[in-house]
Enzyme design. Structure first.
Site, PDB file in Angstrom:
ATOM      1  N   ASP A   1      -0.122  10.815  -4.561  1.00  0.00           N
ATOM      2  CA  ASP A   1       0.993  11.472  -3.884  1.00  0.00           C
ATOM      3  C   ASP A   1       1.234  12.738  -4.715  1.00  0.00           C
ATOM      4  O   ASP A   1       0.303  13.204  -5.401  1.00  0.00           O
ATOM      5  CB  ASP A   1       2.228  10.548  -3.832  1.00  0.00           C
ATOM      6  CG  ASP A   1       3.318  11.061  -2.880  1.00  0.00           C
ATOM      7  OD1 ASP A   1       3.183  10.878  -1.662  1.00  0.00           O
ATOM      8  OD2 ASP A   1       4.299  11.672  -3.344  1.00  0.00           O
TER       9      ASP A   1
ATOM     10  N   LYS B   1       5.559   2.008  -2.931  1.00  0.00           N
ATOM     11  CA  LYS B   1       5.444   3.327  -3.558  1.00  0.00           C
ATOM     12  C   LYS B   1       5.701   3.160  -5.040  1.00  0.00           C
ATOM     13  O   LYS B   1       6.368   2.208  -5.467  1.00  0.00           O
ATOM     14  CB  LYS B   1       6.481   4.294  -2.981  1.00  0.00           C
ATOM     15  CG  LYS B   1       6.106   5.753  -3.138  1.00  0.00           C
ATOM     16  CD  LYS B   1       5.104   6.168  -2.083  1.00  0.00           C
ATOM     17  CE  LYS B   1       4.640   7.583  -2.253  1.00  0.00           C
ATOM     18  NZ  LYS B   1       3.931   8.031  -1.036  1.00  0.00           N
TER      19      LYS B   1
ATOM     20  N   LYS C   1       0.861  -1.198   0.000  1.00  0.00           N
ATOM     21  CA  LYS C   1       0.000   0.000   0.000  1.00  0.00           C
ATOM     22  C   LYS C   1       0.881   1.227   0.000  1.00  0.00           C
ATOM     23  O   LYS C   1       1.822   1.336   0.791  1.00  0.00           O
ATOM     24  CB  LYS C   1      -0.880   0.003   1.263  1.00  0.00           C
ATOM     25  CG  LYS C   1      -1.860   1.169   1.310  1.00  0.00           C
ATOM     26  CD  LYS C   1      -3.100   0.899   0.488  1.00  0.00           C
ATOM     27  CE  LYS C   1      -3.929   2.142   0.193  1.00  0.00           C
ATOM     28  NZ  LYS C   1      -3.490   2.870  -1.045  1.00  0.00           N
TER      29      LYS C   1
HETATM   30  P1  NDP Z   1       0.639  17.872  -4.355  1.00  0.00           P
HETATM   31  O1  NDP Z   1       1.132  17.511  -5.699  1.00  0.00           O
HETATM   32  O2  NDP Z   1      -0.818  18.067  -4.145  1.00  0.00           O
HETATM   33  O3  NDP Z   1       1.365  19.208  -3.853  1.00  0.00           O
HETATM   34  C1  NDP Z   1       2.752  19.269  -3.770  1.00  0.00           C
HETATM   35  C2  NDP Z   1       3.153  20.652  -3.292  1.00  0.00           C
HETATM   36  O4  NDP Z   1       4.536  20.626  -2.995  1.00  0.00           O
HETATM   37  C3  NDP Z   1       2.959  21.722  -4.357  1.00  0.00           C
HETATM   38  O5  NDP Z   1       2.704  22.946  -3.745  1.00  0.00           O
HETATM   39  C4  NDP Z   1       4.312  21.717  -5.054  1.00  0.00           C
HETATM   40  O6  NDP Z   1       4.638  22.941  -5.683  1.00  0.00           O
HETATM   41  C5  NDP Z   1       5.248  21.477  -3.897  1.00  0.00           C
HETATM   42  N1  NDP Z   1       6.435  20.776  -4.400  1.00  0.00           N
HETATM   43  C6  NDP Z   1       6.475  19.545  -4.953  1.00  0.00           C
HETATM   44  N2  NDP Z   1       7.710  19.228  -5.343  1.00  0.00           N
HETATM   45  C7  NDP Z   1       8.464  20.279  -5.029  1.00  0.00           C
HETATM   46  C8  NDP Z   1       9.843  20.559  -5.177  1.00  0.00           C
HETATM   47  N3  NDP Z   1      10.684  19.666  -5.753  1.00  0.00           N
HETATM   48  N4  NDP Z   1      10.290  21.739  -4.703  1.00  0.00           N
HETATM   49  C9  NDP Z   1       9.436  22.628  -4.131  1.00  0.00           C
HETATM   50  N5  NDP Z   1       8.117  22.417  -3.970  1.00  0.00           N
HETATM   51  C10 NDP Z   1       7.647  21.266  -4.416  1.00  0.00           C
HETATM   52  O7  NDP Z   1       1.226  16.746  -3.392  1.00  0.00           O
HETATM   53  P2  NDP Z   1       0.739  16.347  -1.914  1.00  0.00           P
HETATM   54  O8  NDP Z   1       0.237  17.542  -1.189  1.00  0.00           O
HETATM   55  O9  NDP Z   1      -0.121  15.154  -2.033  1.00  0.00           O
HETATM   56  O10 NDP Z   1       2.105  15.856  -1.259  1.00  0.00           O
HETATM   57  C11 NDP Z   1       2.960  16.722  -0.502  1.00  0.00           C
HETATM   58  C12 NDP Z   1       3.872  15.907   0.377  1.00  0.00           C
HETATM   59  O11 NDP Z   1       3.090  15.132   1.284  1.00  0.00           O
HETATM   60  C13 NDP Z   1       4.769  14.899  -0.341  1.00  0.00           C
HETATM   61  O12 NDP Z   1       5.975  14.774   0.375  1.00  0.00           O
HETATM   62  C14 NDP Z   1       3.994  13.599  -0.227  1.00  0.00           C
HETATM   63  O13 NDP Z   1       4.834  12.473  -0.340  1.00  0.00           O
HETATM   64  C15 NDP Z   1       3.450  13.760   1.171  1.00  0.00           C
HETATM   65  N6  NDP Z   1       2.275  12.942   1.507  1.00  0.00           N
HETATM   66  C16 NDP Z   1       1.150  12.978   0.744  1.00  0.00           C
HETATM   67  C17 NDP Z   1       0.054  12.224   1.110  1.00  0.00           C
HETATM   68  C18 NDP Z   1      -1.225  12.283   0.365  1.00  0.00           C
HETATM   69  O14 NDP Z   1      -2.185  11.665   0.799  1.00  0.00           O
HETATM   70  N7  NDP Z   1      -1.328  13.047  -0.723  1.00  0.00           N
HETATM   71  C19 NDP Z   1       0.095  11.321   2.268  1.00  0.00           C
HETATM   72  C20 NDP Z   1       1.306  11.426   3.060  1.00  0.00           C
HETATM   73  C21 NDP Z   1       2.351  12.198   2.648  1.00  0.00           C
HETATM   74  P3  NDP Z   1       4.610  23.032  -7.288  1.00  0.00           P
HETATM   75  O15 NDP Z   1       3.168  23.029  -7.656  1.00  0.00           O
HETATM   76  O16 NDP Z   1       5.307  24.303  -7.588  1.00  0.00           O
HETATM   77  O17 NDP Z   1       5.343  21.821  -7.789  1.00  0.00           O
HETATM   78  O1  2IT Z   2       2.882   9.013   1.494  1.00  0.00           O
HETATM   79  C1  2IT Z   2       1.751   8.544   1.680  1.00  0.00           C
HETATM   80  O2  2IT Z   2       1.416   8.024   2.748  1.00  0.00           O
HETATM   81  C2  2IT Z   2       0.767   8.660   0.594  1.00  0.00           C
HETATM   82  N1  2IT Z   2       1.068   9.254  -0.441  1.00  0.00           N
HETATM   83  C3  2IT Z   2      -0.590   8.048   0.737  1.00  0.00           C
HETATM   84  C4  2IT Z   2      -0.544   6.581   0.464  1.00  0.00           C
HETATM   85  C5  2IT Z   2      -1.901   5.899   0.397  1.00  0.00           C
HETATM   86  O3  2IT Z   2      -1.884   4.722   0.005  1.00  0.00           O
HETATM   87  O4  2IT Z   2      -2.921   6.482   0.734  1.00  0.00           O
END
Ligand code: NDP
Ligand code: 2IT
Length: 450
Positions: free
Chosen positions: A171, A131, A95
Site C-alpha cells: 500500500d 490491513k 487479505k
Molecule cells: P505509493 O506510496 O506508491 O504512492 C502514494 C502517492 O500518494 C505518492 O505520490 C504520495 O506523495 C501521495 N501521498 C501519500 N500520502 C499523502 C498525503 N498524506 N498527502 C498527499 N499526498 C500523499 O502508494 P500507492 O500508489 O500504492 O497508494 C495510493 C492510494 O491507493 C492509497 O490510498 C492506497 O491505499 C490506495 N490503493 C493502493 C493499492 C495498491 O495496490 N498499491 C490498491 C488499492 C488502493 P509523497 O511521495 O509526496 O508522499
Molecule cells: O487497498 C488495497 O486494496 C491494497 N492496498 C491492496 C491489497 C492487496 O492485498 O493486494
C-alpha cells in the site's frame, strides 16, 4: 453541505462504533459511508439484524499492535509502532495491504481494513479483509535502513501470517522492495518458502504478472465501463490523476493506452501540469527509480509547469482520478472540479473524497464511483497471485490482464445491477456497498455466531 441522516435501523450501531473507537475519525467516516447505504437492505432482510451481522462486521476479529525497534545507518536506535487489523474472515483468509507512512495510527488501519472487507467481497474471490502498517516513514531512508525496519516488523508479524490465515501486500510506502525484505525475513524465521504468504512479490520469486500495474489499470478499466455505459470513451478526453505513486503511474499509463490524455499529477508537495500529456518514462524514472519529487518532472520536461503547494483539482479536466490518499479531495476541490468541467470522478485511492465533496459532486451531476469498487483490481490480482502460488504456476501478462479486466467489468456491472434492484439506478456508492455487504453478510449468517 449537510450530513446525510443515517437510517434509524443502523444508527445505534454507528453510535456504538463511535463510543467504542474514540478518536478514530477515519474509521468512523468509513463505517458511516457504508451504513448510509444499508437501510433498504436491513428492511428487506431482517435476518441480518436478528443475527447482529452489522454490529459484528464493525468489530475487527483481531487487532495486533506491536513495537518495532531498529537501528539507523548512524547506529542510533529508532522506534516505530506496527499494526495488523484482521477485520473479517468470512470469505477467506485475511487479505489487505501494509502501509508505511508517518500518519499511520490505529484509526487509519481500521478504516482501511473495514473498506477492504467490502472491496474484497466485490471481487467475488475467496479473500477476507485486513490491513496493517506502521508509522515508519521510508522517505529519505537508505535501502539498508528500510531492510532493517522490515526485518524487525516481520519478527512480530510473521506469527500472525500464513497462506490460509493472513496474506499482506503493499500500500502507500510499501512496494516490491519492501515486500522483498519482508518475504526474505518471513522465509528465514519460518524456514519455509511459502509463496502464498505475501503478494506483490518480484516476478522471479513467486510474484504475478500485472500485480504492479493492477490497481491503476483496474481503476481505468472501471472508468472505461462508466464511460461506455453512457456511450462514451477515453478517446480525446482530458484527465488528471492525483499522486504519482504505484496507483497513479499505472492509471496514467492505461489512460494513455485507451486514447485519453493525462495533463496533471501530484505528490504531497504540489502538482505538475503537462498539456502535451504526462511523459511516463520520465515520471517512472523520477518516482520509481530515483524516488524523487514530482517538481523534478517540470525541471526536465519542456512545456511542463510545477505548482508547489498547489491543489491539483484546480486543473480543468473531463475526468479526475484521486490516487494519493484519504480525504485529499474536499469540498473546495469538488467545487474546483465542477467549475473546470469535470464529469467523472473515480477513486483510485481509498476514501480520497470527503463526504461533503461526494455530495457536492453528485449534486452537480458528476458521475462518482467509490474506491472499494474502482481500485479493487489491485487486490483481485493479489488473489490471482495466490491462485498461481497455490498451483505452483505462473500465467502470462496477457492472460492475467484479461482476468483482471473481466473481474473489474463484473464488479462494475454488479454495482449497477445492485443499485438498480434497490431503487437507486446509476448510484455506484449504494451498489458497491450493498453488493459488497450482502456477500459477506450471507457468509457470516451461514457460519453462525463467531
Ligand atoms: P505509493 O506510496 O506508491 O504512492 C502514494 C502517492 O500518494 C505518492 O505520490 C504520495 O506523495 C501521495 N501521498 C501519500 N500520502 C499523502 C498525503 N498524506 N498527502 C498527499 N499526498 C500523499 O502508494 P500507492 O500508489 O500504492 O497508494 C495510493 C492510494 O491507493 C492509497 O490510498 C492506497 O491505499 C490506495 N490503493 C493502493 C493499492 C495498491 O495496490 N498499491 C490498491 C488499492 C488502493 P509523497 O511521495 O509526496 O508522499
Ligand atoms: O487497498 C488495497 O486494496 C491494497 N492496498 C491492496 C491489497 C492487496 O492485498 O493486494
Amino acid at each position: 453541505m449537510t450530513e446525510t441522516v443515517l437510517p434509524a435501523s443502523v444508527a445505534s450501531v454507528f453510535e456504538e462504533v463511535i463510543r467504542r473507537n474514540p478518536g478514530e475519525g477515519e474509521f468512523h467516516q468509513a463505517v458511516r459511508e457504508v451504513l448510509e447505504s444499508l437501510g433498504p437492505v436491513v428492511a428487506k432482510h431482517p435476518e441480518y439484524a436478528d443475527a447482529e451481522v452489522i454490529r459484528r462486521l464493525c468489530e475487527p476479529e483481531r487487532q495486533v499492535i506491536f513495537r518495532v525497534p531498529w537501528t539507523d545507518d548512524a547506529g542510533r536506535v529508532q522506534l516505530n509502532r506496527g499494526f495488523r487489523v484482521e477485520f473479517n474472515s468470512a470469505l477467506g483468509p485475511y487479505k489487505g495491504g501494509l502501509r508505511f507512512h508517518p500518519s499511520v495510527y490505529l484509526g487509519i488501519v481500521k478504516f482501511l481494513g473495514f473498506e477492504q472487507i467490502f472491496k474484497n467481497s466485490l471481487t467475488g474471490l475467496p479473500i477476507g479483509g485486513a490491513k496493517g502498517g506502521s508509522d515508519f516513514d521510508p522517505k529519505g531512508r537508505s535501502d539498508a535502513e528500510v531492510m532493517r525496519f522490515c526485518q524487525s516488523f516481520m519478527i512480530e508479524l510473521y506469527r500472525h501470517l500464513g497462506e490460509h490465515t493472513d496474506v499482506p501486500a503493499g500500500d502507500i510506502g510499501v512496494g516490491t522492495r519492501e515486500i522483498g525484505y519482508l518475504f526474505g525475513q518471513y522465509k528465514r524465521i519460518t524456514n519455509r518458502f511459502e509463496s502464498g504468504v505475501l503478494t506483490g512479490k518480484g516476478l522471479t520469486w513467486g510474484g504475478s504478472q500485472v500485480r504492479t500495474e493492477a490497481t491503476g489499470y483496474g481503476a481505468v478499466f472501471f472508468v472505461d465501463e462508466i464511460l461506455r455505459t453512457a456511450g462514451e470513451s477515453f478517446e480525446g478526453r482530458r484527465a488528471i490523476v492525483s499522486g504519482s505513486g504505484n496507483v497513479a503511474i499505472y492509471a496514467i499509463e492505461k489512460i494513455h493506452e485507451l486514447g485519453g490524455r493525462v495533463v496533471a499529477c501530484s505528490d504531497s508537495n504540489g502538482y505538475i501540469v503537462d498539456e502535451a500529456g504526462i511523459d511516463l518514462d520520465l515520471l517512472k524514472d523520477i518516482k520509481d527509480v530515483r524516488r524523487g519529487r514530482i517538481s523534478e518532472y517540470a525541471a526536465q520536461r519542456p512545456g511542463a509547469v510545477s505548482v508547489p503547494g498547489g491543489v491539483i483539482w484546480d486543473v480543468p479536466t473531463d475526468i479526475a482520478l484521486p490516487c494519493a490518499t484519504q480525504n485529499e479531495l474536499g469540498e473546495n476541490g469538488a467545487a474546483a472540479l465542477i467549475r473546470g468541467g469535470c464529469r467523472v470522478v473515480a477513486e483510485g485511492a481509498n476514501m480520497p473524497t470527503t463526504p461533503g465533496a461526494v455530495r457536492a459532486l453528485r449534486a452537480a451531476g458528476v458521475r462518482f464511483a467509490p474506491g472499494k469498487a474502482v481500485n479493487a483490481g489491485g487486490v483481485a490480482t493479489s488473489a490471482l497471485e495466490m491462485q498461481q502460488n497455490a498451483s505452483r504456476d505462473s500465467w502470462s501478462f496477457e492472460y492475467t490482464e484479461q482476468r483482471l479486466a473481466e473481474i473489474v467489468r463484473s464488479i462494475h456491472d454488479r454495482c449497477l445491477e445492485t443499485a438498480e434492484s434497490y431503487g437507486a439506478p446509476g448510484d455506484y456508492v449504494a451498489g458497491a456497498n450493498i453488493a459488497g455487504f450482502t456477500r459477506v453478510a450471507d457468509a457470516m449468517l451461514a457460519q453462525g455466531v463467531v
